[in-house]
Design a protein around this motif. Structure first.
Motif, short mmCIF file in Angstrom:
data_model
loop_
_atom_site.label_atom_id
_atom_site.label_comp_id
_atom_site.label_asym_id
_atom_site.label_seq_id
_atom_site.Cartn_x
_atom_site.Cartn_y
_atom_site.Cartn_z
N SER A 1 0.84 -1.18 0.00
CA SER A 1 0.00 0.00 0.00
C SER A 1 0.88 1.24 0.00
O SER A 1 2.01 1.21 0.48
CB SER A 1 -0.91 0.03 1.22
OG SER A 1 -0.15 0.05 2.41
N THR A 2 0.35 2.31 -0.55
CA THR A 2 1.10 3.54 -0.61
C THR A 2 0.46 4.57 0.30
O THR A 2 -0.67 4.97 0.09
CB THR A 2 1.13 4.10 -2.06
OG1 THR A 2 1.70 3.11 -2.91
CG2 THR A 2 1.96 5.36 -2.13
N GLN A 3 1.18 4.97 1.35
CA GLN A 3 0.65 5.97 2.26
C GLN A 3 0.99 7.35 1.75
O GLN A 3 2.07 7.58 1.22
CB GLN A 3 1.23 5.78 3.66
CG GLN A 3 0.67 6.76 4.68
CD GLN A 3 1.20 6.48 6.08
OE1 GLN A 3 2.06 5.64 6.28
NE2 GLN A 3 0.68 7.19 7.05
N GLY A 4 0.04 8.27 1.91
CA GLY A 4 0.29 9.63 1.46
C GLY A 4 -0.94 10.49 1.63
O GLY A 4 -1.91 10.08 2.25
N VAL A 5 -0.88 11.68 1.06
CA VAL A 5 -1.99 12.61 1.18
C VAL A 5 -2.88 12.55 -0.06
O VAL A 5 -2.39 12.65 -1.18
CB VAL A 5 -1.45 14.05 1.37
CG1 VAL A 5 -2.61 15.06 1.45
CG2 VAL A 5 -0.61 14.14 2.63
N CYS A 6 -4.15 12.40 0.18
CA CYS A 6 -5.11 12.38 -0.92
C CYS A 6 -5.12 13.74 -1.60
O CYS A 6 -5.26 14.77 -0.95
CB CYS A 6 -6.49 12.05 -0.38
SG CYS A 6 -7.79 12.16 -1.62
N GLU A 7 -4.99 13.73 -2.93
CA GLU A 7 -4.94 14.99 -3.67
C GLU A 7 -6.32 15.64 -3.80
O GLU A 7 -6.43 16.79 -4.23
CB GLU A 7 -4.34 14.73 -5.06
CG GLU A 7 -2.89 14.31 -4.99
CD GLU A 7 -2.29 14.15 -6.38
OE1 GLU A 7 -2.88 14.63 -7.36
OE2 GLU A 7 -1.20 13.55 -6.48
N ASN A 8 -7.36 14.89 -3.44
CA ASN A 8 -8.71 15.43 -3.55
C ASN A 8 -9.19 16.04 -2.24
O ASN A 8 -9.61 17.19 -2.22
CB ASN A 8 -9.67 14.34 -4.01
CG ASN A 8 -11.06 14.89 -4.33
OD1 ASN A 8 -11.20 15.86 -5.07
ND2 ASN A 8 -12.08 14.30 -3.78
N CYS A 9 -9.12 15.26 -1.15
CA CYS A 9 -9.63 15.76 0.13
C CYS A 9 -8.52 16.24 1.05
O CYS A 9 -8.77 16.88 2.06
CB CYS A 9 -10.46 14.68 0.82
SG CYS A 9 -9.52 13.24 1.36
N GLY A 10 -7.25 15.92 0.70
CA GLY A 10 -6.14 16.38 1.51
C GLY A 10 -5.92 15.56 2.77
O GLY A 10 -5.14 15.94 3.62
N GLY A 11 -6.60 14.43 2.87
CA GLY A 11 -6.47 13.62 4.06
C GLY A 11 -5.33 12.62 3.95
O GLY A 11 -5.05 12.10 2.88
N LEU A 12 -4.65 12.37 5.08
CA LEU A 12 -3.59 11.38 5.11
C LEU A 12 -4.21 9.99 5.18
O LEU A 12 -4.91 9.67 6.13
CB LEU A 12 -2.69 11.62 6.32
CG LEU A 12 -1.52 10.66 6.46
CD1 LEU A 12 -0.56 10.80 5.29
CD2 LEU A 12 -0.78 10.91 7.77
N VAL A 13 -3.96 9.19 4.16
CA VAL A 13 -4.54 7.86 4.11
C VAL A 13 -3.46 6.79 3.92
O VAL A 13 -2.44 7.05 3.28
CB VAL A 13 -5.59 7.76 2.98
CG1 VAL A 13 -6.80 8.62 3.29
CG2 VAL A 13 -4.98 8.18 1.64
#
Length: 33
Positions: free
Chosen positions: A3-15
């Motif tokens: 899995s790739t952890q990072g910040v969603c470019e749409n909502c800006g949430g860390l997932v």
């Protein structure tokens, strides 16, 4: 699978499980839109 952890470019949430949609890294929730 990996899995790739990072910040969603749409909502800006860390997932913990980003997915790629339209060339952007977004969380599964945002990808459904």
């Amino acid at each position: 699978g990996s899995s790739t952890q990072g910040v969603c470019e749409n909502c800006g949430g860390l997932v913990p499980d980003l997915v790629t949609a339209n060339g952007q890294a977004v969380c599964p929730n945002c990808r459904e839109v």
